[in-house]
Design a protein around this motif. Structure first.
Motif, mmCIF file in Angstrom:
data_model
loop_
_atom_site.group_PDB
_atom_site.id
_atom_site.type_symbol
_atom_site.label_atom_id
_atom_site.label_comp_id
_atom_site.label_asym_id
_atom_site.label_seq_id
_atom_site.Cartn_x
_atom_site.Cartn_y
_atom_site.Cartn_z
ATOM 1 N N TYR A 1 -2.510 15.919 -36.575
ATOM 2 C CA TYR A 1 -2.475 15.080 -35.382
ATOM 3 C C TYR A 1 -3.592 14.042 -35.456
ATOM 4 C CZ TYR A 1 -2.893 13.698 -30.490
ATOM 5 O OH TYR A 1 -2.972 12.974 -29.333
ATOM 6 N N PHE A 2 -3.199 12.779 -35.297
ATOM 7 C CA PHE A 2 -4.150 11.683 -35.425
ATOM 8 C C PHE A 2 -4.013 10.766 -34.215
ATOM 9 C CE2 PHE A 2 -2.728 13.350 -39.379
ATOM 10 C CZ PHE A 2 -3.917 13.680 -39.991
ATOM 11 N N ASN A 3 -5.098 10.667 -33.465
ATOM 12 C CA ASN A 3 -5.157 9.826 -32.286
ATOM 13 C C ASN A 3 -6.527 9.148 -32.307
ATOM 14 O OD1 ASN A 3 -5.650 8.789 -29.687
ATOM 15 N ND2 ASN A 3 -4.427 10.377 -28.707
ATOM 16 N N PRO A 4 -6.558 7.826 -32.414
ATOM 17 C CA PRO A 4 -7.857 7.142 -32.472
ATOM 18 C C PRO A 4 -8.799 7.492 -31.327
ATOM 19 C CG PRO A 4 -6.088 5.635 -33.024
ATOM 20 C CD PRO A 4 -5.434 6.894 -32.539
ATOM 21 N N ASP A 5 -8.258 7.825 -30.158
ATOM 22 C CA ASP A 5 -9.119 8.173 -29.019
ATOM 23 C C ASP A 5 -10.006 9.377 -29.316
ATOM 24 O OD1 ASP A 5 -8.061 6.097 -27.585
ATOM 25 O OD2 ASP A 5 -6.781 7.359 -26.309
ATOM 26 N N VAL A 6 -9.536 10.282 -30.152
ATOM 27 C CA VAL A 6 -10.318 11.475 -30.498
ATOM 28 C C VAL A 6 -11.652 11.078 -31.135
ATOM 29 C CG1 VAL A 6 -10.345 13.509 -32.010
ATOM 30 C CG2 VAL A 6 -8.288 12.950 -30.691
ATOM 31 N N TYR A 7 -11.641 9.984 -31.883
ATOM 32 C CA TYR A 7 -12.838 9.529 -32.582
ATOM 33 C C TYR A 7 -13.815 8.801 -31.659
ATOM 34 C CZ TYR A 7 -9.942 10.677 -36.584
ATOM 35 O OH TYR A 7 -9.143 11.334 -37.485
ATOM 36 N N LEU A 8 -13.422 8.631 -30.407
ATOM 37 C CA LEU A 8 -14.298 7.992 -29.428
ATOM 38 C C LEU A 8 -15.132 9.002 -28.647
ATOM 39 C CD1 LEU A 8 -11.780 5.360 -28.007
ATOM 40 C CD2 LEU A 8 -13.650 4.954 -29.624
ATOM 41 N N GLU A 9 -14.910 10.282 -28.908
ATOM 42 C CA GLU A 9 -15.628 11.334 -28.189
ATOM 43 C C GLU A 9 -17.099 11.366 -28.606
ATOM 44 O OE1 GLU A 9 -14.536 13.058 -25.708
ATOM 45 O OE2 GLU A 9 -12.386 12.693 -25.884
ATOM 46 N N THR A 10 -17.955 11.573 -27.610
ATOM 47 C CA THR A 10 -19.384 11.771 -27.847
ATOM 48 C C THR A 10 -19.790 13.022 -27.071
ATOM 49 O OG1 THR A 10 -20.159 10.552 -25.911
ATOM 50 C CG2 THR A 10 -19.743 9.254 -27.914
ATOM 51 N N ASP A 11 -21.030 13.432 -27.196
ATOM 52 C CA ASP A 11 -21.510 14.591 -26.442
ATOM 53 C C ASP A 11 -21.400 14.373 -24.934
ATOM 54 O OD1 ASP A 11 -22.035 15.948 -28.766
ATOM 55 O OD2 ASP A 11 -24.165 15.415 -28.795
ATOM 56 N N SER A 12 -21.409 13.118 -24.505
ATOM 57 C CA SER A 12 -21.331 12.831 -23.072
ATOM 58 C C SER A 12 -19.948 12.329 -22.655
ATOM 59 C CB SER A 12 -22.406 11.821 -22.679
ATOM 60 O OG SER A 12 -22.267 10.647 -23.445
ATOM 61 N N GLY A 13 -18.944 12.494 -23.507
ATOM 62 C CA GLY A 13 -17.576 12.077 -23.181
ATOM 63 C C GLY A 13 -17.117 10.933 -24.057
ATOM 64 N N ARG A 14 -15.956 10.425 -23.743
ATOM 65 C CA ARG A 14 -15.366 9.331 -24.503
ATOM 66 C C ARG A 14 -16.042 8.019 -24.145
ATOM 67 N NH1 ARG A 14 -8.921 9.797 -24.513
ATOM 68 N NH2 ARG A 14 -9.247 11.714 -25.676
ATOM 69 N N VAL A 15 -16.394 7.254 -25.169
ATOM 70 C CA VAL A 15 -17.050 5.960 -24.963
ATOM 71 C C VAL A 15 -16.194 4.883 -25.626
ATOM 72 C CG1 VAL A 15 -19.112 4.577 -25.394
ATOM 73 C CG2 VAL A 15 -19.338 7.024 -24.900
ATOM 74 N N PHE A 16 -15.709 3.949 -24.813
ATOM 75 C CA PHE A 16 -14.868 2.849 -25.288
ATOM 76 C C PHE A 16 -15.685 1.576 -25.402
ATOM 77 C CE2 PHE A 16 -11.910 5.593 -22.967
ATOM 78 C CZ PHE A 16 -10.810 5.637 -23.811
ATOM 79 N N THR A 17 -15.662 0.964 -26.560
ATOM 80 C CA THR A 17 -16.116 -0.414 -26.757
ATOM 81 C C THR A 17 -15.159 -0.997 -27.795
ATOM 82 O OG1 THR A 17 -17.596 -0.008 -28.625
ATOM 83 C CG2 THR A 17 -18.572 0.195 -26.401
ATOM 84 N N PRO A 18 -15.027 -2.296 -27.881
ATOM 85 C CA PRO A 18 -14.149 -2.861 -28.910
ATOM 86 C C PRO A 18 -14.541 -2.422 -30.331
ATOM 87 C CG PRO A 18 -14.692 -4.527 -27.283
ATOM 88 C CD PRO A 18 -15.551 -3.326 -26.976
ATOM 89 N N GLU B 1 -9.799 2.879 -37.736
ATOM 90 C CA GLU B 1 -10.016 2.961 -39.188
ATOM 91 C C GLU B 1 -10.127 4.424 -39.638
ATOM 92 O OE1 GLU B 1 -9.699 0.601 -41.491
ATOM 93 O OE2 GLU B 1 -9.133 -0.672 -39.805
ATOM 94 N N ARG B 2 -10.882 5.214 -38.905
ATOM 95 C CA ARG B 2 -11.037 6.636 -39.248
ATOM 96 C C ARG B 2 -9.716 7.376 -39.118
ATOM 97 N NH1 ARG B 2 -15.745 9.477 -36.286
ATOM 98 N NH2 ARG B 2 -14.975 11.178 -37.569
ATOM 99 N N ALA B 3 -8.960 7.076 -38.068
ATOM 100 C CA ALA B 3 -7.671 7.741 -37.874
ATOM 101 C C ALA B 3 -6.716 7.411 -39.023
ATOM 102 C CB ALA B 3 -7.065 7.346 -36.534
ATOM 103 N N TYR B 4 -6.662 6.158 -39.425
ATOM 104 C CA TYR B 4 -5.789 5.773 -40.539
ATOM 105 C C TYR B 4 -6.242 6.418 -41.848
ATOM 106 C CZ TYR B 4 -3.400 2.220 -37.714
ATOM 107 O OH TYR B 4 -2.659 1.567 -36.765
#
Length: 157
Positions: free
Chosen positions: A6-23, A31-34
């Protein structure tokens, strides 16, 4: 969920304090998901299939994967992202084709209102700005076998 399949780019946005979105973080997450998808498909057994699950944020893509993964079996791999246009889906399709894995589009269709309502039910760090959902909804193109998909499944939620 579905370790190694299972590959979802959002998973790679997780941090210890939650998901952090920036461009920048979002681009790196894709890139990591691909890269992880390509590694997994290179090691896949014959008969493996990639399901590219597309739709606006909040449409129910991840829920569809959870509900169908067991039935589709161990040879099923999933790429879960909005990917609203053919140009956005081309990289996942290309990776699968390059390594000889068949690829199926699963288009999760939801009304804009339903997607916005589901998004509001997410925890704060997983919520997407309404404007992003509206933007993706406005440019969503129906996936097609002409893009390289073996099949296109349409699911209304």
């Amino acid at each position: 969920m579905l370790e190694g399949r299972y590959f979802n780019p959002d998973v790679y946005l997780e941090t210890d304090s939650g998901r952090v979105f920036t461009p920048e973080r979002s681009a790196a997450a894709f890139e990591r998901a691909y890269a992880d998808l390509e590694r997994a498909l290179l090691l896949a057994s014959p008969g493996a299939r990639l399901f590219v699950v597309v739709g606006v944020q909040g449409s129910g893509k991840t829920t569809w994967v959870r509900e169908h993964a067991a039935v589709l079996g161990e040879s099923a791999f999933f790429f879960d992202a909005a990917l609203p246009r053919a140009i956005h889906r081309a990289r996942a399709v290309g990776i699968a084709k390059t390594v000889g894995v068949s690829v199926v589009a699963v288009w999760i269709q939801a009304t804009l209102e339903a997607a916005l309502a589901r998004n509001r039910m997410r925890r704060n760090d997983h919520r997407v700005p309404d404007s992003a959902i509206q933007s993706v909804h406005s440019i969503m193109e129906r996936p097609s076998v002409a893009e390289g998909f073996e099949e296109v499944r349409e699911v209304r939620t």
